[in-house]
Design a protein around this motif. Structure first.
Motif, PDB file in Angstrom:
ATOM      1  N   ARG A  38      45.323  35.647  35.587  1.00 57.96           N
ATOM      2  CA  ARG A  38      44.863  34.241  35.268  1.00 57.96           C
ATOM      3  C   ARG A  38      45.702  33.748  34.065  1.00 57.96           C
ATOM      4  NH1 ARG A  38      39.837  37.220  32.612  1.00 57.96           N
ATOM      5  NH2 ARG A  38      39.882  38.989  34.029  1.00 57.96           N
ATOM      6  N   GLU A  39      46.379  34.479  33.103  1.00 61.29           N
ATOM      7  CA  GLU A  39      47.002  33.670  32.201  1.00 61.29           C
ATOM      8  C   GLU A  39      48.177  32.985  32.696  1.00 61.29           C
ATOM      9  OE1 GLU A  39      48.269  38.022  32.528  1.00 61.29           O
ATOM     10  OE2 GLU A  39      46.284  36.753  32.533  1.00 61.29           O
ATOM     11  N   LYS A  40      48.655  33.274  33.967  1.00 63.24           N
ATOM     12  CA  LYS A  40      50.119  32.681  34.215  1.00 63.24           C
ATOM     13  C   LYS A  40      49.754  31.759  35.355  1.00 63.24           C
ATOM     14  CE  LYS A  40      52.785  36.873  33.790  1.00 63.24           C
ATOM     15  NZ  LYS A  40      54.031  38.038  34.321  1.00 63.24           N
ATOM     16  N   LEU A  83      35.187  34.824  32.452  1.00 66.26           N
ATOM     17  CA  LEU A  83      36.534  35.248  32.775  1.00 66.26           C
ATOM     18  C   LEU A  83      37.628  34.065  32.278  1.00 66.26           C
ATOM     19  CD1 LEU A  83      36.538  36.068  36.560  1.00 66.26           C
ATOM     20  CD2 LEU A  83      36.289  37.672  34.611  1.00 66.26           C
ATOM     21  N   SER A  84      37.073  33.280  31.256  1.00 66.58           N
ATOM     22  CA  SER A  84      37.939  32.083  30.642  1.00 66.58           C
ATOM     23  C   SER A  84      38.833  31.577  31.679  1.00 66.58           C
ATOM     24  CB  SER A  84      38.603  32.810  29.388  1.00 66.58           C
ATOM     25  OG  SER A  84      38.137  33.652  28.580  1.00 66.58           O
ATOM     26  N   LEU A  85      38.367  30.761  32.727  1.00 64.71           N
ATOM     27  CA  LEU A  85      39.271  30.088  33.840  1.00 64.71           C
ATOM     28  C   LEU A  85      39.730  28.943  33.396  1.00 64.71           C
ATOM     29  CD1 LEU A  85      37.558  31.554  37.065  1.00 64.71           C
ATOM     30  CD2 LEU A  85      39.320  32.455  35.554  1.00 64.71           C
ATOM     31  N   GLY A 102      51.106  28.263  41.792  1.00 63.66           N
ATOM     32  CA  GLY A 102      50.289  28.941  40.636  1.00 63.66           C
ATOM     33  C   GLY A 102      48.921  29.370  40.899  1.00 63.66           C
ATOM     34  N   VAL A 103      48.644  29.957  42.030  1.00 65.96           N
ATOM     35  CA  VAL A 103      47.481  30.223  42.159  1.00 65.96           C
ATOM     36  C   VAL A 103      46.675  31.499  41.828  1.00 65.96           C
ATOM     37  CG1 VAL A 103      45.868  30.215  44.348  1.00 65.96           C
ATOM     38  CG2 VAL A 103      47.711  28.808  44.309  1.00 65.96           C
ATOM     39  N   TYR A 104      45.566  31.284  41.317  1.00 63.64           N
ATOM     40  CA  TYR A 104      44.860  32.448  40.996  1.00 63.64           C
ATOM     41  C   TYR A 104      43.697  32.301  41.745  1.00 63.64           C
ATOM     42  CZ  TYR A 104      41.071  35.086  38.406  1.00 63.64           C
ATOM     43  OH  TYR A 104      40.074  35.689  38.049  1.00 63.64           O
TER      44      TYR A 104
END
Length: 371
Positions: A79-81, A150-152, A114-116
């Motif tokens: 998530r953070e990346k 999840l703080s997306l 840069g996919v989550y």
């Protein structure tokens, strides 16, 4: 190009959405069944995950404001990346493990874009608690809470597949969470034949495209939802093809299944482990019931082209009639319609298609959108 108003007035909806005469039959059958098989009308209590008699909890879950738990699965970059966050909404008789738009996405594209992605079990499926009052609106609330916990971030993308289209359409409602959206893709979304703004000739043509067994199951789900458990479990005549895992598929879909084999076998039993009623049956009750809104009334949530809405459909889909999607695309010109030739409901399993769909969602602008 025709204006929005001229497009929307080209076909006038009937004031009554009916496949009327069969509804009388359903009421009569319902009365007979109620008097004869009262004990079989009420579905058993769902087997809640983590309860003494229920399946074990194996997935990470969040606790929602109403006390229910929602299970999820993460894919792609951490998530953070990640630069782009996607929420995937699965279809009927599926679960969080069926996030093919994550599992089939090229690893190179995951890195490049840069996919989550996060998939989740919709209520009543696999390890998410049931929601007996589930509606398209409540599904949208579940998605927003998942994103927040999840703080997306302030904005995210949504992909809704098949029956997952309930929630995807809901996300686009200007009264719900359009301000949270970076873009939306609907893939072969199921159409509710009872949307009030679908003209009777259009909805009837789509309705009659189904197998007879599914026509009756849809009628029961709409007119007598209290009867749907009995309808899909009795042995007198065929219930819903989805409930009985016996759907009519196009040749292209059969070819795909033949080539891929029984790929869902590892988690097949988990999908309905809490019971068929709060998963498959609830999908039908919600999907073909009376919605809080009509997608044909929706306005473009991206007036400044800060995001886009895409709808993908195979032209040989035997589960969702292509003519209904064509009508929706005509009435909603801000929905960018992509029709895939010689393809059925599972066209996204074809090599390279997932890459194309995800890339189109994440990178298109007004100059590159393919009509």
């Amino acid at each position: 190009m025709a204006s929005d108003s001229s497009r929307k007035s080209s076909l006038k909806p009937s004031s009554r959405k009916s496949f009327l005469f069969p509804s009388v039959v359903i009421v009569i059958v319902g009365i007979i069944v109620a008097l004869t098989y009262q004990s079989k009308l009420k579905p058993p209590q769902p087997k809640l995950c983590g309860s003494s008699s229920g399946p074990p909890i194996t997935a990470p879950r969040i606790k929602l404001q109403d006390g229910r738990y929602l299970a999820y699965k993460e894919h792609g970059l951490p998530r953070e990346k990640a630069n782009r966050k996607i929420v995937f909404i699965h279809g009927s008789d599926c679960c969080r493990h069926d996030a093919v738009f994550a599992t089939l996405l090229s690893p190179d594209l995951v890195e490049e874009l840069g996919v989550y992605m996060v998939s989740f079990d919709r209520p009543g499926y696999c390890e998410s608690d049931p929601h007996p009052s589930r509606t398209p609106r409540s599904l949208v609330s579940d998605i927003e809470e998942l994103d927040d916990q999840l703080s997306l971030g302030s904005k995210f993308y949504v992909i809704g597949k098949s029956m997952g289209g309930q929630a995807a359409w809901g996300c686009l409602n200007l009264k719900y969470i359009p301000h949270r959206l970076a873009g939306v893709t609907l893939v072969a979304p199921v159409v509710n034949y009872y949307w009030r703004n679908l003209p009777l000739n259009v909805s009837t043509e789509g309705f009659n495209f189904q197998q007879k067994r599914d026509q009756w199951a849809v009628r029961v789900a709409h007119y007598a939802p209290w009867l749907i458990y009995w309808w899909n479990t009795q042995k007198w005549f065929p219930g819903s093809s989805i409930a009985n895992r016996d759907s009519l598929l196009s040749q292209s879909d059969r070819d795909i299944i033949s080539k891929r084999g029984y790929t869902r076998k590892p988690h097949w039993a988990e999908v309905r482990q809490q019971g068929i009623h709060e998963s498959i049956n609830r999908d039908m009750i919600v999907g073909f019931g009376n919605w809080e809104f009509d997608p044909l009334d929706l306005d473009n949530p991206f007036l400044n082209n800060e995001g886009f809405v895409h709808l993908w459909q195979g032209d040989e889909d035997m589960l969702v009639p292509v003519k209904l999607q064509r009508y929706l695309a005509h009435q909603l010109p801000w929905v960018h319609y992509h029709e895939v030739p010689r393809s059925g409901h599972f066209f996204h399993f074809t090599k390279g298609v997932v890459d194309n769909i995800v890339t189109t969602l994440l990178t298109t602008d007004t100059d590159t959108i393919r009509q």
